[in-house]
Design a protein around this motif. Structure first.
Motif, PDB file in Angstrom:
ATOM      1  N   GLU A  52       0.836  -1.208   0.000  1.00  0.00           N
ATOM      2  CA  GLU A  52       0.000   0.000   0.000  1.00  0.00           C
ATOM      3  C   GLU A  52       0.866   1.251   0.000  1.00  0.00           C
ATOM      4  N   THR A  53       1.954   1.203   0.750  1.00  0.00           N
ATOM      5  CA  THR A  53       2.838   2.368   0.885  1.00  0.00           C
ATOM      6  C   THR A  53       4.289   1.909   0.799  1.00  0.00           C
ATOM      7  N   ILE A  54       5.095   2.693   0.095  1.00  0.00           N
ATOM      8  CA  ILE A  54       6.531   2.435   0.028  1.00  0.00           C
ATOM      9  C   ILE A  54       7.266   3.626   0.642  1.00  0.00           C
ATOM     10  N   ASN A  55       8.110   3.335   1.623  1.00  0.00           N
ATOM     11  CA  ASN A  55       8.990   4.348   2.196  1.00  0.00           C
ATOM     12  C   ASN A  55      10.329   4.244   1.491  1.00  0.00           C
ATOM     13  N   LEU A  56      10.848   5.376   1.063  1.00  0.00           N
ATOM     14  CA  LEU A  56      12.016   5.377   0.191  1.00  0.00           C
ATOM     15  C   LEU A  56      13.006   6.452   0.604  1.00  0.00           C
ATOM     16  N   ALA A  57      14.276   6.091   0.567  1.00  0.00           N
ATOM     17  CA  ALA A  57      15.340   7.075   0.810  1.00  0.00           C
ATOM     18  C   ALA A  57      16.455   6.819  -0.193  1.00  0.00           C
ATOM     19  N   LEU A  58      16.625   7.737  -1.129  1.00  0.00           N
ATOM     20  CA  LEU A  58      17.629   7.617  -2.180  1.00  0.00           C
ATOM     21  C   LEU A  58      18.669   8.711  -1.977  1.00  0.00           C
ATOM     22  N   SER A  59      19.940   8.344  -2.098  1.00  0.00           N
ATOM     23  CA  SER A  59      20.971   9.364  -1.871  1.00  0.00           C
ATOM     24  C   SER A  59      22.289   8.964  -2.503  1.00  0.00           C
ATOM     25  N   THR A  60      23.132   9.969  -2.726  1.00  0.00           N
ATOM     26  CA  THR A  60      24.524   9.776  -3.107  1.00  0.00           C
ATOM     27  C   THR A  60      25.371  10.657  -2.199  1.00  0.00           C
ATOM     28  N   LYS A  61      26.594  10.230  -1.927  1.00  0.00           N
ATOM     29  CA  LYS A  61      27.448  11.013  -1.038  1.00  0.00           C
ATOM     30  C   LYS A  61      27.857  12.325  -1.684  1.00  0.00           C
ATOM     31  N   GLN A  62      28.071  12.304  -2.995  1.00  0.00           N
ATOM     32  CA  GLN A  62      28.449  13.530  -3.684  1.00  0.00           C
ATOM     33  C   GLN A  62      28.267  13.382  -5.182  1.00  0.00           C
ATOM     34  N   LEU A  63      28.148  14.519  -5.854  1.00  0.00           N
ATOM     35  CA  LEU A  63      28.084  14.567  -7.305  1.00  0.00           C
ATOM     36  C   LEU A  63      29.383  15.172  -7.836  1.00  0.00           C
ATOM     37  N   PRO A  64      29.757  14.856  -9.053  1.00  0.00           N
ATOM     38  CA  PRO A  64      30.964  15.463  -9.627  1.00  0.00           C
ATOM     39  C   PRO A  64      30.843  16.985  -9.663  1.00  0.00           C
ATOM     40  N   ASP A  65      31.973  17.667  -9.599  1.00  0.00           N
ATOM     41  CA  ASP A  65      31.996  19.131  -9.636  1.00  0.00           C
ATOM     42  C   ASP A  65      31.310  19.654 -10.894  1.00  0.00           C
ATOM     43  N   GLY A  66      30.508  20.685 -10.692  1.00  0.00           N
ATOM     44  CA  GLY A  66      29.857  21.337 -11.817  1.00  0.00           C
ATOM     45  C   GLY A  66      28.595  20.661 -12.307  1.00  0.00           C
ATOM     46  N   ILE A  67      28.177  19.567 -11.655  1.00  0.00           N
ATOM     47  CA  ILE A  67      27.003  18.828 -12.087  1.00  0.00           C
ATOM     48  C   ILE A  67      25.749  19.368 -11.420  1.00  0.00           C
ATOM     49  N   THR A  68      24.672  19.508 -12.192  1.00  0.00           N
ATOM     50  CA  THR A  68      23.343  19.758 -11.645  1.00  0.00           C
ATOM     51  C   THR A  68      22.625  18.419 -11.606  1.00  0.00           C
ATOM     52  N   THR A 219      22.418   5.002  -3.541  1.00  0.00           N
ATOM     53  CA  THR A 219      21.857   3.948  -2.705  1.00  0.00           C
ATOM     54  C   THR A 219      20.409   4.293  -2.402  1.00  0.00           C
ATOM     55  N   VAL A 220      19.516   3.322  -2.582  1.00  0.00           N
ATOM     56  CA  VAL A 220      18.107   3.530  -2.278  1.00  0.00           C
ATOM     57  C   VAL A 220      17.672   2.480  -1.264  1.00  0.00           C
ATOM     58  N   ALA A 221      17.235   2.961  -0.102  1.00  0.00           N
ATOM     59  CA  ALA A 221      16.726   2.089   0.957  1.00  0.00           C
ATOM     60  C   ALA A 221      15.202   2.118   0.907  1.00  0.00           C
ATOM     61  N   VAL A 222      14.571   0.968   1.031  1.00  0.00           N
ATOM     62  CA  VAL A 222      13.119   0.898   0.937  1.00  0.00           C
ATOM     63  C   VAL A 222      12.545   0.057   2.068  1.00  0.00           C
ATOM     64  N   SER A 223      11.296   0.369   2.409  1.00  0.00           N
ATOM     65  CA  SER A 223      10.503  -0.467   3.306  1.00  0.00           C
ATOM     66  C   SER A 223       9.055  -0.297   2.889  1.00  0.00           C
ATOM     67  N   THR A 224       8.208  -1.245   3.269  1.00  0.00           N
ATOM     68  CA  THR A 224       6.814  -1.215   2.840  1.00  0.00           C
ATOM     69  C   THR A 224       5.874  -1.212   4.034  1.00  0.00           C
ATOM     70  N   SER A 225       4.643  -0.793   3.759  1.00  0.00           N
ATOM     71  CA  SER A 225       3.609  -0.765   4.795  1.00  0.00           C
ATOM     72  C   SER A 225       2.279  -1.172   4.178  1.00  0.00           C
ATOM     73  N   ASP A 226       1.437  -1.830   4.983  1.00  0.00           N
ATOM     74  CA  ASP A 226       0.090  -2.191   4.536  1.00  0.00           C
ATOM     75  C   ASP A 226      -0.917  -1.091   4.808  1.00  0.00           C
ATOM     76  N   THR A 227      -0.446   0.003   5.412  1.00  0.00           N
ATOM     77  CA  THR A 227      -1.326   1.132   5.700  1.00  0.00           C
ATOM     78  C   THR A 227      -1.319   2.100   4.525  1.00  0.00           C
ATOM     79  N   PRO A 228      -2.463   2.371   3.917  1.00  0.00           N
ATOM     80  CA  PRO A 228      -2.493   3.275   2.748  1.00  0.00           C
ATOM     81  C   PRO A 228      -2.101   4.695   3.131  1.00  0.00           C
ATOM     82  N   VAL A 229      -1.519   5.415   2.191  1.00  0.00           N
ATOM     83  CA  VAL A 229      -1.213   6.820   2.371  1.00  0.00           C
ATOM     84  C   VAL A 229      -1.942   7.605   1.290  1.00  0.00           C
TER      85      VAL A 229
END
Length: 234
Positions: A52-68, A219-229
């Protein structure tokens, strides 16, 4: 005399046996093992797609210089698809954080200098529509069954949990459906970690996400829930 002849014979036997067993250290999965790994990843995909619901956290430690581009995204979503949470992007050499709501194919953001939610185009920031990340069959879950060259990466701990690591390769055109700036013609290395119930704990993707820069690791960390959002436009 017998000893002089026996020693070379024993040495030759050891070398032969060593050569025959040299492939046992390979981490490449055999056909049967790879099928089992594919089955586990397919189970993980089904869990994500039926949640029903996915909790998500996506991140990188850094991007190359000058990158958007995208630095991090964290929040929760459903398969409408819709997402609510926070996003950080790097643009003009500075990090910009915003609250975001993504629904009905549109994205709204609220920053410190934009007190109200304002419609934005994530393409301008080389970032994905965050709702696309939780889309069933088209978001993060799809990569689980489109990974090739699967191999068992052993086990690791996450607190008290012992997780199974599965490594493989993803085509760039698949990765680009999640982060559009990814180079479609390149390949990406991916590492998954699954718990004993074959639920995905996290995935790490490395490759050329931005044409102007070098390798980036998300890196993307995920977890799920049966409770709708419920997520609606602002």
């Amino acid at each position: 005399m017998r000893t002089r002849h026996l020693l070379p014979a024993l040495l030759a036997t050891v070398l032969v046996l060593t050569g025959c067993s040299g492939g046992s250290d390979s981490s490449e999965a055999t056909g049967g093992d790879e099928a089992k790994l594919q089955e586990r990843l397919a189970t993980a995909k089904k869990t994500l797609d039926t949640a029903e619901t996915i909790n998500l956290a996506l991140s990188t430690k850094q991007l190359p210089d000058g990158i958007t581009g995208l630095l991090s995204a964290k929040g929760k979503g459903n398969h409408s698809p819709a997402f609510t949470g926070t996003v950080n992007v790097v643009t003009g050499g500075a990090s910009l954080g915003a609250d975001v709501i993504a629904v009905d194919g549109k994205v709204w953001a609220k920053t410190g200098f934009l007190p109200d939610f304002t419609a934005i185009d994530p393409d301008d920031l080389k970032a994905p529509d965050p709702a696309a990340l939780v889309s069933a069959d088209a978001g993060i879950s799809q990569i689980l069954v489109k990974t090739t060259k699967l191999r068992d990466g052993g086990q690791s701990r996450d607190g008290k949990d012992v997780l199974t690591t599965i490594k493989g390769v993803l085509p760039g055109d698949v990765v680009a459906t999640i982060i559009p700036s990814a180079s479609a013609g390149q390949t990406f290395q991916v590492t998954y970690r699954l718990d004993d119930d074959d639920e995905l704990r996290d995935a790490t993707l490395s490759g050329k996400f931005y044409p102007e820069g070098g390798k980036v690791t998300y890196t993307v960390a995920v977890s799920t829930s049966d409770t709708p959002v419920s997520i609606t436009k602002p």
